[in-house]
Design an enzyme around this catalytic site. Structure first.
Site: not given
Ligand code: A3P
Length: 332
Positions: A139, A229, A300
Site C-alpha cells: 500500500h 476497479y 464487492g
Molecule cells: P466493499 O467493502 O465495497 O464490498 P481490499 O481488498 O483492497 O481491502 O478491498 C476490499 C473491497 O474489495 C471490499 O469492497 C470487498 O468486498 C471487495 N472485494 C473483495 N474481493 C473482491 C472480488 N473478488 N471482486 C470484487 N470485489 C472484491
C-alpha cells in the site's frame, strides 16, 4: 543486522515524535511522514527498514493499491494469471480454494513487523526471493518506495488498482469499525468522512496516492499498469487479457478457446471467493495492531456509497476529487 535495525528504529522513533499527528481510524493516531499519513510503526519501522533491506530484482512485480480499492481481488487474479502453467485453474485442488488471496504472495509492508514477536505469523521473516518473477503487494505510496523498486532502470513492474474514493471511503469506514476494539465507540460515518476529506487515512491522502502512481504510469507506460476497479467489474474479460499481456503472460488463442480467461475470472470472482471456507474463517495477522478475520469480502459492488452518503457529502467529495485530479487526465 539486528543492531542496525534497532538503531534505525530508535532514530526514526525519535523522528516520529516530532511529526504532525492526527487521530486514527482504529486505536492509534496517524503521523504525517514525507507528506503521507502512516501508522507510527510504518513511519518509524516500515518505510526506513524497507529502504535499508529490500533490494528489488528487475523481474519483481508489485501490486500497489490504496486500502479498500480491490487488493484482495487483484491478488487472486495476479496469482492465478501468473501461475496458470503450474496450477490448472479448473482443478478442485487449486491453491486459491484453500489458501486465501492474502497468503498467495507476500505483503511487502508486513516487513515492518519483522522485529515483532509475531513476525513468524506474517508472510516471511526475511524477504529473500528466489522465484522469478516474484510477486509482492504494497500500500506504500510510490514516492515512499525504495529507489531499487521505482528507478526507471530497475525493471520492476507495477499493477496499480484504484477505485472511486466514495466507495473506498465507505468500504474503509465499515472495515475499520470491524477492526476497532469493542471497548471503543464506533467511528461515525461523519468522523470517517471528515478524516478522509482532510487526507488523514492510512497511506493517504487518497488523491496523492493515486496521483503518484498515475503520473508514474504516464512516464513509464511499460512499467506501470494502471487499472480502475470499476472498469474491471464492467469488463473483466478485456481487462484481464490486457493485464496478462502486461505481466508478460498473454493468453494464447488456444487458452482463449478453452475458456481459461473466463475460468480465472470465475475463480477470482467475489461470489466464488467470498463463499470459500478459507476466506470465511482464516485469521490474517498483518501486525499486532491489525488482525483481520472474514472482513475482506463485503459487497464487492460499484456505487454502494449511494446507500450511505447524503447528496451534500457526495458533492463535496466529488469536488475535492475534481480539484485534486484537475489537469491530470484522471476522472471518476
Ligand atoms: P466493499 O467493502 O465495497 O464490498 P481490499 O481488498 O483492497 O481491502 O478491498 C476490499 C473491497 O474489495 C471490499 O469492497 C470487498 O468486498 C471487495 N472485494 C473483495 N474481493 C473482491 C472480488 N473478488 N471482486 C470484487 N470485489 C472484491
Amino acid at each position: 543486522e539486528k543492531q542496525d535495525n534497532e538503531e534505525t528504529i530508535a532514530k526514526y522513533g525519535e523522528l516520529v515524535l516530532s511529526l504532525p499527528k492526527e487521530r486514527g481510524w482504529m486505536t492509534q493516531h496517524l503521523v504525517q511522514y514525507q507528506g503521507f499519513w502512516l501508522s507510527p510503526a510504518c513511519a518509524f519501522k516500515g518505510a526506513p527498514l524497507l529502504h535499508q533491506h529490500f533490494h528489488a530484482r528487475p523481474s519483481d512485480i508489485f501490486l500497489a493499491t490504496f486500502q479498500k480499492s480491490g487488493t484482495t481481488w487483484l491478488r487472486a487474479l495476479m496469482f492465478a494469471t501468473m501461475n496458470r502453467a503450474l496450477h490448472d485453474v479448473s482443478s478442485d485442488q487449486y491453491p486459491l480454494l484453500t489458501t486465501g488471496p492474502h497468503d498467495c504472495f507476500p505483503f511487502l509492508d508486513a516487513y515492518i513487523h519483522q522485529t515483532d514477536s509475531i513476525s513468524h505469523l506474517n508472510s516471511r521473516p526475511i524477504l529473500s526471493h528466489d522465484a522469478s518473477p516474484e510477486l509482492f503487494s504494497t500500500h506504500m505510496p510510490y514516492a515512499l518506495l525504495p529507489k531499487s523498486v521505482t528507478a526507471s532502470s530497475s525493471g520492476c513492474r507495477f499493477v496499480y488498482v484504484c477505485r472511486n474514493p466514495k466507495d473506498v471511503l465507505v468500504s474503509k469506514w465499515i472495515f475499520m469499525n470491524k477492526m476497532r476494539p469493542k471497548q471503543l465507540a464506533p467511528l461515525s460515518l461523519q468522523e470517517a468522512y471528515d478524516l478522509f476529506c482532510q487526507g488523514v487515512s492510512h497511506y493517504g491522502p487518497f488523491w496523492d496516492h493515486v496521483l503518484g502512481y498515475w503520473k508514474a504510469s504516464l512516464e513509464f507506460r511499460d512499467k506501470i499498469f494502471f487499472l480502475k476497479y470499476e472498469d474491471l467489474k464492467k469488463d473483466p474479460f478485456v481487462h484481464l487479457k490486457r493485464f496478462a499481456e502486461f505481466l508478460g503472460q498473454p493468453f494464447s488463442l488456444e487458452e482463449e478457446r478453452k475458456g481459461v480467461v473466463q475460468e480465472i475470472i470465475k475463480l477470482c470472482s467475489f461470489e466464488n471467493l467470498s463463499h470459500l471456507e478459507v476466506n470465511k474463517t482464516k485469521v490474517q495477522w498483518f501486525s499486532s495492531q491489525l488482525v483481520v478475520k472474514n472482513s475482506f469480502f463485503r459487497k464487492g459492488q460499484v456505487g454502494d456509497w449511494k446507500n450511505y452518503f447524503t447528496d451534500e457529502m457526495a458533492r463535496r467529495l466529488d469536488q475535492i476529487t475534481d480539484d485534486k485530479f484537475n489537469a491530470s487526465g484522471l476522472t471518476f
